[in-house]
Scaffold this motif. Structure first.
Motif, PDB file in Angstrom:
ATOM      1  N   THR A 134       0.838  -1.190   0.000  1.00 29.19           N
ATOM      2  CA  THR A 134       0.000   0.000   0.000  1.00 29.19           C
ATOM      3  C   THR A 134       0.879   1.248   0.000  1.00 29.19           C
ATOM      4  O   THR A 134       1.804   1.355   0.807  1.00 29.19           O
ATOM      5  CB  THR A 134      -0.910   0.028   1.249  1.00 29.19           C
ATOM      6  OG1 THR A 134      -1.637  -1.194   1.309  1.00 29.19           O
ATOM      7  CG2 THR A 134      -1.875   1.188   1.194  1.00 29.19           C
ATOM      8  N   GLN A 135       0.560   2.195  -0.896  1.00 32.29           N
ATOM      9  CA  GLN A 135       1.286   3.460  -0.988  1.00 32.29           C
ATOM     10  C   GLN A 135       0.333   4.529  -1.511  1.00 32.29           C
ATOM     11  O   GLN A 135      -0.286   4.303  -2.553  1.00 32.29           O
ATOM     12  CB  GLN A 135       2.476   3.331  -1.944  1.00 32.29           C
ATOM     13  CG  GLN A 135       3.224   4.611  -2.182  1.00 32.29           C
ATOM     14  CD  GLN A 135       4.321   4.472  -3.237  1.00 32.29           C
ATOM     15  OE1 GLN A 135       4.810   3.386  -3.520  1.00 32.29           O
ATOM     16  NE2 GLN A 135       4.699   5.582  -3.830  1.00 32.29           N
ATOM     17  N   PRO A 136       0.187   5.659  -0.843  1.00 31.09           N
ATOM     18  CA  PRO A 136       0.754   6.069   0.442  1.00 31.09           C
ATOM     19  C   PRO A 136      -0.094   5.565   1.609  1.00 31.09           C
ATOM     20  O   PRO A 136      -1.236   5.173   1.443  1.00 31.09           O
ATOM     21  CB  PRO A 136       0.698   7.596   0.373  1.00 31.09           C
ATOM     22  CG  PRO A 136      -0.521   7.878  -0.457  1.00 31.09           C
ATOM     23  CD  PRO A 136      -0.577   6.738  -1.466  1.00 31.09           C
ATOM     24  N   VAL A 137       0.516   5.622   2.796  1.00 29.80           N
ATOM     25  CA  VAL A 137      -0.137   5.212   4.033  1.00 29.80           C
ATOM     26  C   VAL A 137       0.093   6.314   5.051  1.00 29.80           C
ATOM     27  O   VAL A 137       1.185   6.879   5.114  1.00 29.80           O
ATOM     28  CB  VAL A 137       0.467   3.884   4.563  1.00 29.80           C
ATOM     29  CG1 VAL A 137      -0.104   3.532   5.911  1.00 29.80           C
ATOM     30  CG2 VAL A 137       0.266   2.766   3.581  1.00 29.80           C
ATOM     31  N   LYS A 138      -0.927   6.606   5.856  1.00 33.21           N
ATOM     32  CA  LYS A 138      -0.738   7.591   6.918  1.00 33.21           C
ATOM     33  C   LYS A 138       0.170   7.011   7.989  1.00 33.21           C
ATOM     34  O   LYS A 138       0.007   5.867   8.399  1.00 33.21           O
ATOM     35  CB  LYS A 138      -2.075   7.993   7.540  1.00 33.21           C
ATOM     36  CG  LYS A 138      -2.893   8.898   6.662  1.00 33.21           C
ATOM     37  CD  LYS A 138      -4.062   9.445   7.446  1.00 33.21           C
ATOM     38  CE  LYS A 138      -4.757  10.473   6.586  1.00 33.21           C
ATOM     39  NZ  LYS A 138      -5.148  11.623   7.345  1.00 33.21           N
ATOM     40  N   GLY A 139       1.120   7.818   8.423  1.00 33.29           N
ATOM     41  CA  GLY A 139       2.027   7.431   9.494  1.00 33.29           C
ATOM     42  C   GLY A 139       2.006   8.493  10.565  1.00 33.29           C
ATOM     43  O   GLY A 139       1.151   9.381  10.548  1.00 33.29           O
ATOM     44  N   PRO A 140       2.951   8.442  11.481  1.00 27.19           N
ATOM     45  CA  PRO A 140       2.976   9.427  12.551  1.00 27.19           C
ATOM     46  C   PRO A 140       3.180  10.838  11.993  1.00 27.19           C
ATOM     47  O   PRO A 140       2.630  11.793  12.490  1.00 27.19           O
ATOM     48  CB  PRO A 140       4.138   9.003  13.415  1.00 27.19           C
ATOM     49  CG  PRO A 140       4.979   8.144  12.540  1.00 27.19           C
ATOM     50  CD  PRO A 140       4.048   7.527  11.544  1.00 27.19           C
ATOM     51  N   GLN A 141       3.950  10.940  10.958  1.00 29.52           N
ATOM     52  CA  GLN A 141       4.191  12.165  10.202  1.00 29.52           C
ATOM     53  C   GLN A 141       4.874  11.740   8.921  1.00 29.52           C
ATOM     54  O   GLN A 141       5.441  10.648   8.864  1.00 29.52           O
ATOM     55  CB  GLN A 141       5.051  13.146  10.979  1.00 29.52           C
ATOM     56  CG  GLN A 141       6.408  12.599  11.342  1.00 29.52           C
ATOM     57  CD  GLN A 141       7.152  13.520  12.301  1.00 29.52           C
ATOM     58  OE1 GLN A 141       6.606  14.477  12.808  1.00 29.52           O
ATOM     59  NE2 GLN A 141       8.394  13.212  12.544  1.00 29.52           N
ATOM     60  N   PRO A 142       4.838  12.551   7.884  1.00 21.09           N
ATOM     61  CA  PRO A 142       5.521  12.136   6.659  1.00 21.09           C
ATOM     62  C   PRO A 142       7.013  11.934   6.938  1.00 21.09           C
ATOM     63  O   PRO A 142       7.594  12.646   7.750  1.00 21.09           O
ATOM     64  CB  PRO A 142       5.299  13.309   5.701  1.00 21.09           C
ATOM     65  CG  PRO A 142       4.126  14.036   6.244  1.00 21.09           C
ATOM     66  CD  PRO A 142       4.155  13.822   7.731  1.00 21.09           C
ATOM     67  N   PRO A 143       7.625  10.943   6.286  1.00 23.57           N
ATOM     68  CA  PRO A 143       9.056  10.759   6.487  1.00 23.57           C
ATOM     69  C   PRO A 143       9.821  11.957   5.932  1.00 23.57           C
ATOM     70  O   PRO A 143       9.334  12.679   5.075  1.00 23.57           O
ATOM     71  CB  PRO A 143       9.381   9.483   5.724  1.00 23.57           C
ATOM     72  CG  PRO A 143       8.207   9.186   4.873  1.00 23.57           C
ATOM     73  CD  PRO A 143       7.050   9.965   5.391  1.00 23.57           C
TER      74      PRO A 143
END
Length: 193
Positions: free
Chosen positions: A79-88
């Motif tokens: 899966t791309q994109p995925v929500k994370g803690p903040q964008p890398p």
């Protein structure tokens, strides 16, 4: 030697495989379909497997047999994109969005395995390889694939592995290449969309 990436075998298996890498009974990798023929083998007397022999579709399972254990490994989804803690951060992590590989490893028989994210990576058409950051916890996509988790016979470990990637490109393949195997990496083709 290849760098350890996601699923690592228990220390005993690592030592046994390192010591026996030239042994004719070295690990084999095969599809878990009805065909009993080995797909890839690390035996020095066997011909090198082709990319077609060790490349799967997402969701297909590879069966790995060593002197000490038999286990299965599957890249279930990408899966791309995925929500994370903040964008890398592209400057430090090499990507501007998070992507995930949902992976599953099952111990079939033999010694207890220890799984981790480090044997997994993403491969691109231009030769670029994106490795895991080793980041866990926080707001990363759940359920997370564990780090240093023992897996006993008949049990499986499944979860999502985060990768920092550039939003405008997709990898060609998900790669599983634990150093302990000494075998040709196992790959799953990532669909274009």
């Amino acid at each position: 030697m290849r760098r350890l990436t996601i699923t690592t075998l228990a220390a005993g298996l690592l030592l046994a495989l390192t010591a026996c890498s030239n042994d004719p009974a070295a690990p084999t990798v095969s599809k878990t379909s009805s065909s009993p023929e080995p797909v890839a083998t690390t035996s020095s007397s066997s011909p090198s497997p082709t990319a077609r022999d060790t490349t799967y579709k997402l969701g297909e399972t590879a069966k790995v047999t060593t002197d000490d254990a038999t286990f299965t490994v599957t890249a279930l989804a990408y899966t791309q994109p995925v929500k994370g803690p903040q964008p890398p951060d592209p400057a430090t992590q090499g990507g501007d969005v998070w992507a995930t590989v949902e992976a599953k490893v099952c111990s079939v028989s033999g010694i207890t395995l220890t799984v981790t994210q480090f044997p997994w990576s993403l491969a691109y058409a231009d030769g670029t390889v994106v490795k895991v950051t080793g980041s866990t916890g926080g707001d990363l996509p759940k359920p997370e694939f564990p780090m240093d988790q023992p897996v006993t016979n008949g049990r499986c470990i499944k979860g999502k592995i985060p990768f920092p990637v550039m939003n405008n490109t997709r990898p060609e393949r998900v790669v599983y290449a634990p150093e302990a195997l000494g075998a040709t990496p196992i790959e799953w083709t990532v669909p274009k969309q």
